[in-house]
Scaffold this motif. Structure first.
Motif, PDB file in Angstrom:
ATOM      1  N   LEU B 500       0.835  -1.206   0.000  1.00  0.00           N
ATOM      2  CA  LEU B 500       0.000   0.000   0.000  1.00  0.00           C
ATOM      3  C   LEU B 500       0.868   1.254   0.000  1.00  0.00           C
ATOM      4  O   LEU B 500       0.604   2.215  -0.729  1.00  0.00           O
ATOM      5  CB  LEU B 500      -0.911   0.013   1.229  1.00  0.00           C
ATOM      6  CG  LEU B 500      -2.077  -0.975   1.190  1.00  0.00           C
ATOM      7  CD1 LEU B 500      -2.837  -0.936   2.501  1.00  0.00           C
ATOM      8  CD2 LEU B 500      -2.998  -0.672   0.024  1.00  0.00           C
ATOM      9  N   TYR B 501       1.929   1.231   0.816  1.00  0.00           N
ATOM     10  CA  TYR B 501       2.853   2.369   0.830  1.00  0.00           C
ATOM     11  C   TYR B 501       3.511   2.541  -0.539  1.00  0.00           C
ATOM     12  O   TYR B 501       3.636   3.636  -1.058  1.00  0.00           O
ATOM     13  CB  TYR B 501       3.938   2.167   1.884  1.00  0.00           C
ATOM     14  CG  TYR B 501       3.531   2.549   3.281  1.00  0.00           C
ATOM     15  CD1 TYR B 501       3.565   3.880   3.689  1.00  0.00           C
ATOM     16  CD2 TYR B 501       3.143   1.581   4.199  1.00  0.00           C
ATOM     17  CE1 TYR B 501       3.201   4.227   4.983  1.00  0.00           C
ATOM     18  CE2 TYR B 501       2.782   1.913   5.489  1.00  0.00           C
ATOM     19  CZ  TYR B 501       2.812   3.249   5.880  1.00  0.00           C
ATOM     20  OH  TYR B 501       2.467   3.599   7.143  1.00  0.00           O
ATOM     21  N   MET B 502       3.943   1.395  -1.109  1.00  0.00           N
ATOM     22  CA  MET B 502       4.655   1.452  -2.393  1.00  0.00           C
ATOM     23  C   MET B 502       3.789   2.031  -3.488  1.00  0.00           C
ATOM     24  O   MET B 502       4.248   2.770  -4.356  1.00  0.00           O
ATOM     25  CB  MET B 502       5.121   0.037  -2.801  1.00  0.00           C
ATOM     26  CG  MET B 502       6.398  -0.385  -2.116  1.00  0.00           C
ATOM     27  SD  MET B 502       6.735  -2.156  -2.239  1.00  0.00           S
ATOM     28  CE  MET B 502       6.660  -2.440  -3.975  1.00  0.00           C
ATOM     29  N   ALA B 503       2.497   1.692  -3.448  1.00  0.00           N
ATOM     30  CA  ALA B 503       1.587   2.176  -4.482  1.00  0.00           C
ATOM     31  C   ALA B 503       1.180   3.623  -4.229  1.00  0.00           C
ATOM     32  O   ALA B 503       0.493   4.230  -5.041  1.00  0.00           O
ATOM     33  CB  ALA B 503       0.355   1.282  -4.538  1.00  0.00           C
ATOM     34  N   GLY B 504       1.580   4.170  -3.100  1.00  0.00           N
ATOM     35  CA  GLY B 504       1.253   5.567  -2.802  1.00  0.00           C
ATOM     36  C   GLY B 504      -0.115   5.732  -2.181  1.00  0.00           C
ATOM     37  O   GLY B 504      -0.603   6.837  -1.985  1.00  0.00           O
ATOM     38  N   ALA B 505      -0.764   4.591  -1.852  1.00  0.00           N
ATOM     39  CA  ALA B 505      -2.111   4.668  -1.294  1.00  0.00           C
ATOM     40  C   ALA B 505      -2.080   5.046   0.174  1.00  0.00           C
ATOM     41  O   ALA B 505      -3.074   5.446   0.752  1.00  0.00           O
ATOM     42  CB  ALA B 505      -2.815   3.321  -1.475  1.00  0.00           C
TER      43      ALA B 505
END
Lengths: 438, 515
Positions: B500-505
């Motif tokens: 989730l962090y990686m996707a910017g969410a």
């Protein structure tokens, strides 16, 4: 006959070593080059009233074309080899560092300029000891000028990333114009004897010439001495030195690293700008020394007036000398010798009705073909591989090849099914020496 | 009945290279309509075996049978005539040609010397419909994605009516979505009766798509198994020859003083005038592994190259071992104890035309150990190289004088890891240290990195593989769009959350921005 037996023959193993393969490939290149040259001679013979047989013989005889002057011609050929080794080294060392030094003619001219200005301005006639000192000074000034000259494209490449080929070509012509301009302001250095115009005096007039160490008399024909001086020895020593630097020192290691992969050199913390400058400096010094040694020979005089019209061929000839030797400094010695040997026939070719530039033409063909050395090496490897697999002699291989070619040729005209059948060659278990007979 | 329908049999193939036996009595049988995986470590001889089948090498002994008939394949042309096609790992496409031109190239129809493409286009269109492999034929190669380029390569083989398709590590360059599509394509090709040879060292892909699998180890054939009768662990053991653990045991980190301190770092792309790294601050202490997670292209390369000195820094500072190196040279950073496993082994990591002993001393060539008065101590250098080859299991044909270019990718990577870990250092920057390696080698390198940490090195690990990060990291930072969006503890988080962090969410505003 069997493969296992053949495996033990020393010759069998020798022709499969990398050394034999690459040497063989080089020899094939040279041989084909000479044959192509002969072909050109044959074709040209029909236009001019020339004798191709005699021309070819003269070409192969090189400096021995003239029986009477063979010894002195041979010595003079050796003299001409010296500067060519140096310009060849200049190109080779730069190339190992990833630079294409096409600026050797300009550096050569700057060396000539520096050396001749010193050597011709100071008169030491009668005092040979002092003459040698001035000669040394002249050489040094020439080298320094050449280094500085080469550093111009070097710095432009290192700090601004400007392609060295472009800047080298420009500095070549600037150098040529500078030389003509400087000497036109020095009428005191002109040789005005015997109705000559545009020539400088010979270094022997002021006494500051390259020591010959008696080499000129060693190769003489009657009273006619050759031009040979100690320049050749210097050139050979420098070739060995360059080989040592490139292969045995950390300087050479870093230079090669920058040349092979600039990014990896940067990653490893090497100062790639510095090594580009060093490589160009060395290249410039070597090419300049070539110019110095050539024109400081007691017998050579510079035709200064036309320099701005035509760059010295020595600078450019360094490129084939370097590439024929695959940029190996030791190899450059032999490549330069080979090139000079062929071109030594030069003027003698006129006897057979050919232009004296014909030798250069044939050298060009050979150099061109040296680019194919790798191709030939791979052919040799492939042929040997197939022969080992089929277990046939060389003639068996040719027979097999013809058969295969014929099959392919037939396949073009027959149906697809037939084509597949013919290209499938049966392996060796049930076959004769000729291979694939079914 | 299907059992006996063998299209290609490579029987007792042996191939020697100078100093190494690449294939030792290998037998491989490919059935019609099956997907057959060829599994092995880096340098196990997979590529050599396929090159022999494709006519690029000649076997020293052994025979190849096609439909039961012995055949001699002396060149790729022979292989094509026999209906064997190959998709190479690095595609063989003409960049400035359209896809159609690439597909028909070499097999084009012509009339009076002019190429006629109409028939070719019809045939390719029919093939695309039949196999569901759609590409825009008029686009140029340079304008399409890697996945489409691979499809073009597959269409090239189909256009030539090849029956046997060889895929050389086809998934190495693809995104997960493209991999899924490729698997689908391979299944439908097999259904249509094509036989597929699939070279890989990714076990889960093999389990997913292959019917049978032949395992090679150090040039020898270990065996052929049906994938439905086996599992990942068993395959891994066959491949490596010992038990492989997919997680590495490690002790609690004992972080000491700060070794790498990055403060408010800004880097800028001078073409787009955009910040590639935006006010990034973090630190790495001795004795801990700090991992940077993120989707490729979010500024990882820039950040690492900025720290290593390969790219200029706009503002902010990088402090290594207490010394501000922001404006210092790469050489000085190395002297301060920086080791760096670069992401691109061919561009930065190795001088490919050097041999191993030269490449091993890339940074240390001038040290007293290897040179005296500028002259190389050849013997010391060679001894050192042999030590590293031994200690890090770098496999090569001619030992320390092997040219780096001739080595397999995995062994090149091992050589770089050996060099960087063996050099005295206090900071290790490891970018994708196990990319392209097989499970055995990955386990080895993970162990070595943890061992390095336990000796007190500060390790900064950049990886796109979340498994690797979860396995090794003591702390995790996540990068997104050039900013640090989170700092996580691997014990308290899971792959899903990192994703989730990686996707910017999701983002952690406390971090990433300058406090």
């Amino acid at each position: 006959m069997s493969e296992a037996k053949e495996n033990k023959k020393p010759l069998y193993r020798f022709v499969r070593t990398p050394f034999a393969r690459s040497t063989g490939a080089s020899l094939i290149s040279i041989l084909i080059g000479i044959l192509c040259g002969f072909l050109i001679m044959l074709i040209c013979a029909s236009f001019a009233n020339a004798d191709p047989g005699e021309g070819f013989a003269l070409l192969l005889a090189g400096p021995f074309s003239s029986k009477r002057y063979a010894a002195s011609q041979f010595g003079t050929m050796l003299f001409y080899t010296g500067p060519l080794i140096l310009t060849g080294l200049s190109v080779a060392v730069a190339y190992k560092t990833g630079l294409f030094n096409i600026g050797a003619p300009g550096q050569f001219l700057m060396g000539t300029l520096g050396s001749l200005l010193v050597a011709l301005s100071i008169n030491t006639t009668g005092n040979r000891g002092l003459g040698i000192l001035v000669w040394l000074l002249a050489i040094l000034v020439g080298i320094v000028l050449g280094i500085l000259w080469a550093l111009i494209p070097g710095a432009l490449k290192a700090f601004f990333g400007i392609n060295e080929v472009i800047t080298c070509i420009m500095t070549n012509w600037i150098a040529a114009n500078i030389v003509t301009w400087v000497f036109s302001a020095r009428p005191d250095l002109m040789n005005t004897g015997a109705g000559k115009t545009g020539y400088l005096i010979q270094p022997s007039v002021t006494g500051n010439y390259t020591p010959t160490l008696g080499l000129d008399r060693l190769f003489h024909s009657g009273t006619y001495n050759s031009y040979l001086d100690m320049g050749l020895i210097l050139a050979v020593l420098l070739a060995v030195l360059m080989w040592f630097i490139l292969n045995k020192t950390t300087l050479g290691y870093s230079m090669k690293a920058c040349g092979y992969n600039k990014e990896a050199a940067r990653y490893a913390g090497m100062k790639h700008r510095f090594y580009i400058m060093v490589a160009m400096g060395i290249a410039g010094g070597l090419a300049a020394l070539a110019g110095s040694l050539y024109y400081l020979n007691p017998n050579i005089e510079l035709q200064w007036q036309s320099v701005y019209q035509e760059l010295p061929s020595y600078g450019f000839d360094g490129i084939p000398a370097a590439f024929l030797a695959n940029c190996n400094p030791i190899g450059v010695i032999f490549a330069a010798l080979f090139i000079r040997y062929l071109s030594a026939s030069g003027t003698f070719l006129q006897k057979a009705g050919y232009n004296k530039y014909f030798a250069d033409l044939i050298i060009a063909v050979i150099v061109y073909l040296s680019g194919f050395a790798r191709f030939f090496r791979e052919r040799i490897e492939r042929t040997q591989g197939i022969r080992d697999k089929l277990g046939v002699s060389y003639f068996g291989y040719i027979g097999w090849k013809c058969k295969r070619f014929g099959a392919k040729f037939q396949g073009c005209f027959s149906s697809k099914k037939q084509k597949e059948e013919t290209t499938v060659t049966k392996p060796s278990d049930s076959q004769s020496e000729e291979g694939g007979k079914k | 009945m299907e059992q006996e329908d063998i299209v290609i049999e490579m029987s007792h193939i042996t191939k020697d290279f100078p100093g190494i036996r690449a294939n030792d009595d290998v037998t491989l049988q490919l059935r019609r309509g099956e997907i057959h995986a060829l599994l092995g470590e880096n340098g196990a001889g997979k590529s050599t075996l396929m090159s022999i089948l494709f006519g690029m090498y000649q076997p020293d002994s052994g025979t190849i049978y096609k439909d039961g008939e012995p055949v001699t394949i002396l060149s790729p042309n022979d292989a094509t005539d026999l209906g064997i096609g190959m998709v190479h790992q690095h595609f063989k496409l003409v960049e400035c040609f359209s896809l159609l031109d690439n597909i028909i190239l070499g097999a084009e129809d012509s009339r009076l010397g002019f190429v006629t493409k109409k028939k070719g286009r019809e045939k390719v269109n029919a093939l695309m419909d039949r196999y569901g492999l759609h590409v825009d034929l008029d686009k140029k190669v340079s304008d399409v994605s890697v996945g489409i380029q691979q499809r073009t390569e597959i269409l090239k083989m189909l256009y030539r009516d090849n029956e046997i398709l060889i895929f050389d590590e086809p998934t190495a360059v693809l995104t997960p979505q493209e991999i899924e599509d490729l698997m689908q394509t391979m299944r439908s090709l097999a259904k249509e009766g094509k036989s597929i040879l699939f070279i890989s060292h990714k076990l889960n892909e093999i389990m997913e798509v292959a019917d049978r699998c032949t395992v090679l180890r150090k040039g020898k054939c270990i065996g052929t198994v049906a994938t439905k009768d086996t599992n990942i662990e068993e395959l891994a053991e066959m491949m490596v020859g010992r038990n492989v653990s997919f997680t590495v045991a490690k002790e609690e980190a004992k972080p000491g003083k700060t070794i790498l301190d990055v403060k408010d770092l800004v880097m800028r792309d001078h073409h787009t005038k955009k910040n590639t790294i935006n006010h990034v601050s973090f630190d790495v202490r001795e004795g801990e592994i700090v991992a940077l997670a993120g989707i490729d292209g979010n500024g990882q390369n820039e950040l690492v190259q900025g720290i290593a000195g390969l790219m200029p820094i706009e503002s902010g500072s990088v402090i290594i071992n207490g010394v501000n190196v922001t404006r210092r040279s790469i050489h000085e950073r190395i002297k301060l104890g920086m080791s760096y496993i670069p992401e691109d082994r061919h561009k930065h990591g190795l001088v490919l035309d050097f041999n191993l002993e030269e490449d091993f001393v890339l940074q240390t060539a001038k040290d007293k150990q290897f040179a005296k008065h500028g002259i190389i101590k050849k013997k010391d250098r060679r001894d050192y190289a042999n030590e590293l080859i031994e200690g890090y299991d770098v496999r090569s044909g001619q030992g320390s004088v092997t040219i780096a270019r001739s080595m397999s990718g995995g062994n090149q990577q091992k050589a770089i890891v050996a060099r960087e870990l063996d050099r005295p250092h206090c900071l290790l920057i490891a970018c994708q240290p196990t990319r392209g390696l097989d499970v055995g080698a990955i386990e080895d390198i993970h162990k070595k990195i943890i061992h390095d940490r336990d000796k007190g090195t500060a390790v900064f690990l950049v990886s796109f593989e979340l498994d690797e990060i979860m396995n090794l990291a003591d702390r995790i930072y996540v990068i997104h769009g050039g900013e640090l969006v989170g700092e996580l503890d691997p014990k308290k988080t899971n792959i899903k959350e990192i994703g989730l962090y990686m996707a910017g969410a999701k983002r952690d505003d406390r971090k990433g921005n300058q406090q």
